[in-house]
Motif scaffolding. Structure first.
Motif, PDB file in Angstrom:
ATOM      1  N   GLU A   4      79.343  34.949  63.150  1.00  0.00           N
ATOM      2  CA  GLU A   4      79.163  34.223  64.399  1.00  0.00           C
ATOM      3  C   GLU A   4      78.824  32.757  64.135  1.00  0.00           C
ATOM      4  O   GLU A   4      77.999  32.434  63.269  1.00  0.00           O
ATOM      5  CB  GLU A   4      78.063  34.872  65.240  1.00  0.00           C
ATOM      6  CG  GLU A   4      77.935  34.272  66.620  1.00  0.00           C
ATOM      7  CD  GLU A   4      76.932  35.015  67.486  1.00  0.00           C
ATOM      8  OE1 GLU A   4      76.915  34.770  68.709  1.00  0.00           O
ATOM      9  OE2 GLU A   4      76.176  35.843  66.945  1.00  0.00           O
ATOM     10  N   ASN A   5      79.496  31.857  64.845  1.00  0.00           N
ATOM     11  CA  ASN A   5      79.309  30.403  64.746  1.00  0.00           C
ATOM     12  C   ASN A   5      79.735  29.831  63.401  1.00  0.00           C
ATOM     13  O   ASN A   5      79.313  28.724  63.038  1.00  0.00           O
ATOM     14  CB  ASN A   5      77.855  30.006  65.043  1.00  0.00           C
ATOM     15  CG  ASN A   5      77.461  30.312  66.478  1.00  0.00           C
ATOM     16  OD1 ASN A   5      78.271  30.181  67.398  1.00  0.00           O
ATOM     17  ND2 ASN A   5      76.224  30.741  66.668  1.00  0.00           N
ATOM     18  N   LEU A  43      83.365  33.732  67.285  1.00  0.00           N
ATOM     19  CA  LEU A  43      82.848  33.505  68.632  1.00  0.00           C
ATOM     20  C   LEU A  43      81.688  34.442  68.952  1.00  0.00           C
ATOM     21  O   LEU A  43      80.784  34.108  69.722  1.00  0.00           O
ATOM     22  CB  LEU A  43      83.984  33.698  69.638  1.00  0.00           C
ATOM     23  CG  LEU A  43      83.778  33.220  71.060  1.00  0.00           C
ATOM     24  CD1 LEU A  43      83.602  31.704  71.098  1.00  0.00           C
ATOM     25  CD2 LEU A  43      84.968  33.628  71.939  1.00  0.00           C
ATOM     26  N   HIS A  44      81.724  35.623  68.331  1.00  0.00           N
ATOM     27  CA  HIS A  44      80.751  36.686  68.606  1.00  0.00           C
ATOM     28  C   HIS A  44      80.788  37.600  67.386  1.00  0.00           C
ATOM     29  O   HIS A  44      81.791  37.627  66.666  1.00  0.00           O
ATOM     30  CB  HIS A  44      81.170  37.428  69.889  1.00  0.00           C
ATOM     31  CG  HIS A  44      80.268  38.552  70.288  1.00  0.00           C
ATOM     32  ND1 HIS A  44      80.432  39.842  69.809  1.00  0.00           N
ATOM     33  CD2 HIS A  44      79.195  38.588  71.125  1.00  0.00           C
ATOM     34  CE1 HIS A  44      79.498  40.627  70.348  1.00  0.00           C
ATOM     35  NE2 HIS A  44      78.745  39.895  71.141  1.00  0.00           N
ATOM     36  N   ARG A  46      81.541  40.488  67.081  1.00  0.00           N
ATOM     37  CA  ARG A  46      82.679  41.407  67.128  1.00  0.00           C
ATOM     38  C   ARG A  46      83.964  40.732  67.623  1.00  0.00           C
ATOM     39  O   ARG A  46      84.937  41.419  67.924  1.00  0.00           O
ATOM     40  CB  ARG A  46      82.339  42.620  68.016  1.00  0.00           C
ATOM     41  CG  ARG A  46      81.172  43.449  67.460  1.00  0.00           C
ATOM     42  CD  ARG A  46      80.921  44.697  68.287  1.00  0.00           C
ATOM     43  NE  ARG A  46      82.029  45.638  68.214  1.00  0.00           N
ATOM     44  CZ  ARG A  46      82.240  46.480  67.217  1.00  0.00           C
ATOM     45  NH1 ARG A  46      81.441  46.480  66.157  1.00  0.00           N
ATOM     46  NH2 ARG A  46      83.262  47.312  67.249  1.00  0.00           N
ATOM     47  N   TRP A  47      83.960  39.402  67.684  1.00  0.00           N
ATOM     48  CA  TRP A  47      85.167  38.696  68.117  1.00  0.00           C
ATOM     49  C   TRP A  47      85.373  37.433  67.297  1.00  0.00           C
ATOM     50  O   TRP A  47      84.513  36.554  67.261  1.00  0.00           O
ATOM     51  CB  TRP A  47      85.107  38.333  69.604  1.00  0.00           C
ATOM     52  CG  TRP A  47      85.281  39.497  70.514  1.00  0.00           C
ATOM     53  CD1 TRP A  47      84.307  40.147  71.225  1.00  0.00           C
ATOM     54  CD2 TRP A  47      86.503  40.173  70.828  1.00  0.00           C
ATOM     55  NE1 TRP A  47      84.832  41.177  71.955  1.00  0.00           N
ATOM     56  CE2 TRP A  47      86.181  41.226  71.736  1.00  0.00           C
ATOM     57  CE3 TRP A  47      87.826  39.999  70.434  1.00  0.00           C
ATOM     58  CZ2 TRP A  47      87.142  42.086  72.235  1.00  0.00           C
ATOM     59  CZ3 TRP A  47      88.784  40.861  70.945  1.00  0.00           C
ATOM     60  CH2 TRP A  47      88.441  41.894  71.839  1.00  0.00           C
ATOM     61  N   THR A  48      86.522  37.363  66.624  1.00  0.00           N
ATOM     62  CA  THR A  48      86.949  36.146  65.930  1.00  0.00           C
ATOM     63  C   THR A  48      88.205  35.643  66.643  1.00  0.00           C
ATOM     64  O   THR A  48      89.117  36.421  66.904  1.00  0.00           O
ATOM     65  CB  THR A  48      87.265  36.429  64.453  1.00  0.00           C
ATOM     66  OG1 THR A  48      86.053  36.765  63.775  1.00  0.00           O
ATOM     67  CG2 THR A  48      87.882  35.208  63.777  1.00  0.00           C
ATOM     68  N   HIS A  69      89.344  41.862  66.449  1.00  0.00           N
ATOM     69  CA  HIS A  69      88.213  42.745  66.754  1.00  0.00           C
ATOM     70  C   HIS A  69      88.092  43.771  65.638  1.00  0.00           C
ATOM     71  O   HIS A  69      89.097  44.313  65.169  1.00  0.00           O
ATOM     72  CB  HIS A  69      88.455  43.457  68.095  1.00  0.00           C
ATOM     73  CG  HIS A  69      87.266  44.190  68.619  1.00  0.00           C
ATOM     74  ND1 HIS A  69      86.989  45.501  68.294  1.00  0.00           N
ATOM     75  CD2 HIS A  69      86.266  43.797  69.433  1.00  0.00           C
ATOM     76  CE1 HIS A  69      85.887  45.890  68.898  1.00  0.00           C
ATOM     77  NE2 HIS A  69      85.416  44.874  69.604  1.00  0.00           N
TER      78      HIS A  69
END
Length: 215
Positions: A4-5, A43-44, A46-48, A69
């Motif tokens: 994340e980030n 982004l999260h 569980r999300w790229t 995901h």
């Protein structure tokens, strides 16, 4: 998956020459210069998400955005699914394009002759729908790399592609990752220098240069 980030970008240039011309047996087929940009961001957990841009001069191009995901965790290995949407250009005409990718990746560690080696291996299988689905392509790619922080490290990429009605395309790229920390500090990019052999409707040799940056 990216943390994340955190993110990664790769900007590349590939120059190829037909083997017929290199062997002095004729002019050979004119090989287009290829430019590429790939970027992804966590982004999260569980999300790229990211973008994939590529253009072959006087040949073809694509512009995609994607989301990835995670699927099952298999020990030290991770699997994921990715959906990409965008446009592709062929014969100077732009049309919708989609790509679905399943990925497997894991790290490894060995100790040959008391010398510790670590790295990673990734496998990707993808199905692409180009030109409103009129052109469908299957791809199977493999990447193997060694981790040598602060040192030159080898990288091997094997890419296969099969489009209905066209011969199988096989591309092998052997590269060296060169850290540039002496010039850029702690957030240094890497210079990737590779020798590429491609076999499709013709055979060619190429030089691939890329700049990798993690942030």
């Amino acid at each position: 998956m990216q943390q994340e980030n955190q993110g990664f970008t790769s900007t590349s240039l590939t120059l190829r020459q037909d083997l017929v011309a290199l062997q002095g047996n004729g002019d050979g087929m004119r090989m287009p210069t290829e430019l590429g940009f790939y970027g992804e961001f966590g982004l999260h957990p569980r999300w790229t998400v990211g973008v994939d841009l590529n253009v072959s001069k006087r040949s073809s191009a694509h512009a995609l955005i994607f989301a990835r995901h995670p699927l099952s965790q298999l020990g030290r290995a991770q699997t994921s699914v990715e959906l990409a949407l965008g446009m592709n250009q062929s014969s100077e005409i732009w049309a919708p394009m989609q790509r679905l990718t399943l990925s497997y990746g894991r790290s490894f560690e060995t100790q040959p002759r008391d010398s510790r080696l670590s790295g990673w291996i990734a496998l990707d299988i993808a199905h692409e729908w180009r030109s409103k689905g009129l052109e469908q392509t299957w791809k199977l790619d493999m990447t193997i790399g060694l981790d040598r922080p602060g040192k030159i490290a080898p990288l091997l990429q094997i890419e296969t592609s099969k489009t209905a009605g066209l011969p199988l395309s096989l591309t092998t790229t052997s590269s060296l990752r060169v850290p540039l920390d002496r010039h850029f500090g702690s957030s240094a990019p890497e210079l990737v220098i590779g020798l590429q052999h491609k076999r499709a409707d013709t055979q060619s040799l190429g030089i691939k240069l890329a700049l990798w940056h993690r942030f």
